[in-house]
Design an enzyme around this catalytic site. Structure first.
Site, PDB file in Angstrom:
ATOM      1  N   ASP A   1      36.892 -40.471 112.030  1.00 33.30           N
ATOM      2  CA  ASP A   1      35.608 -39.778 112.215  1.00 33.30           C
ATOM      3  C   ASP A   1      35.242 -39.689 113.696  1.00 33.30           C
ATOM      4  OD1 ASP A   1      34.901 -42.365 112.845  1.00 33.30           O
ATOM      5  OD2 ASP A   1      33.345 -42.572 111.317  1.00 33.30           O
TER       6      ASP A   1
ATOM      7  N   GLU B   1      29.854 -45.173 115.107  1.00 34.49           N
ATOM      8  CA  GLU B   1      30.015 -44.076 114.166  1.00 34.49           C
ATOM      9  C   GLU B   1      29.259 -42.840 114.651  1.00 34.49           C
ATOM     10  OE1 GLU B   1      32.414 -44.745 112.531  1.00 34.49           O
ATOM     11  OE2 GLU B   1      32.123 -46.006 110.774  1.00 34.49           O
TER      12      GLU B   1
END
Ligand code: PGA
Length: 269
Positions: A142, A149
């Site tokens: 990702d 994140e």
């Protein structure tokens, strides 16, 4: 930013280990920032070989790892795959094989009583050690660096982060599944150095291999700087940043010919 493209995983790993070894020889008390995951294992194997066969000396090196799952920590009473802590990964894959005193190594403490206070202490410890000379990094599916994140501030410091479904899926397939765990056993939180912390390192080496990483590598290196792909922060690094890729991970890049040309020309300097 230098982008070095190698034929395969083995060559990528040897190039990275060679750069780390050069620093350790030049500055035996250097501070290394280290990473976990499947990507750096080949680099660690080469460093172990250099230690055993060429006497590369880690006895005065200091290390700080990027991250750790919250709620677990090294437990030497369990066999390795049943202890999924990153502290154990580092112990098995590197530390116990290179003669580094364990007290010179730091991995965020996933079992800290007060994890938030721990994060501040970790930042302080990095500063007190004089900052990181060289930080090794992978890139997540990702786009994450460490466990930063999508949506993490590009100025973030060490803190607690919630893991995305993609990170949970990737790490389940790579590590937890083979050790016989179920998806429900995966920790959903981690302690991670922030992007701001990582950018404070004097030099960076980012590694990626395999077709699976091609799109996210292209987004990080040639796309906009964005918190949606936190590894794109490499474009903001003020020191020496080196990206080492195998041909597969480089296959989504537009400027491959220029990167290869640049490496060749710089070798002549
Ligand atoms: P991987 O993970 O090396 O297991 O692909 C990379 C990362 O999450 O940074």
């Amino acid at each position: 930013m230098d982008v070095l493209i190698r034929a395969d995983y083995d060559q990528m790993s040897k190039t990275a280990a060679g750069m780390i070894a050069d620093l350790v020889r030049k500055k035996p008390d250097c501070v290394l920032g280290l990473a976990t995951g499947g990507t750096p294992i080949g680099t660690y194997q080469e460093l172990i070989r250099l230690h055993r066969e060429e006497g590369l000396d880690f006895s005065n090196v200091r290390t700080f790892n990027l991250d750790e799952y919250l709620g677990i920590g090294r437990d030497l009473s369990k066999p390795y795959p049943l202890d999924q802590s990153y502290a154990r990964f580092m112990y098995e894959e590197l530390f116990r094989n290179i003669g580094i005193p364990l007290e010179n190594t730091s991995v965020p403490d996933g079992l800290a009583n007060d994890p938030e206070a721990f994060c501040d202490e970790y930042e302080k410890a990095i500063c007190e050690a004089g900052g990181v000379d060289l930080q090794l990094l992978g890139i997540g599916g990702d786009g994450h660096w460490a466990f930063n994140e999508p949506g993490s501030s590009l100025a973030s410091r060490t803190r607690i982060e919630v893991l995305t479904q993609q990170t949970l899926d990737d790490n389940y397939e790579l590590f937890y599944k083979g050790a016989g765990f179920s998806r429900e056993d995966m920790p959903h939180f981690a302690i991670t150095m922030g992007i701001g912390t990582i950018l404070g390192a004097r030099s960076l080496i980012m590694l990626a291999n395999g077709k699976r990483k091609a799109d996210v590598v292209a987004a990080a290196l040639e796309g906009p700087v964005t918190s949606r792909v936190t590894a794109s922060a490499i474009q903001l690094h003020a020191g020496k940043a080196t990206v080492i890729l195998d041909e597969d991970a480089a296959s989504g890049l537009n400027d491959v010919d220029f990167y290869k040309h640049t490496e060749k020309i710089k070798a002549m300097l």
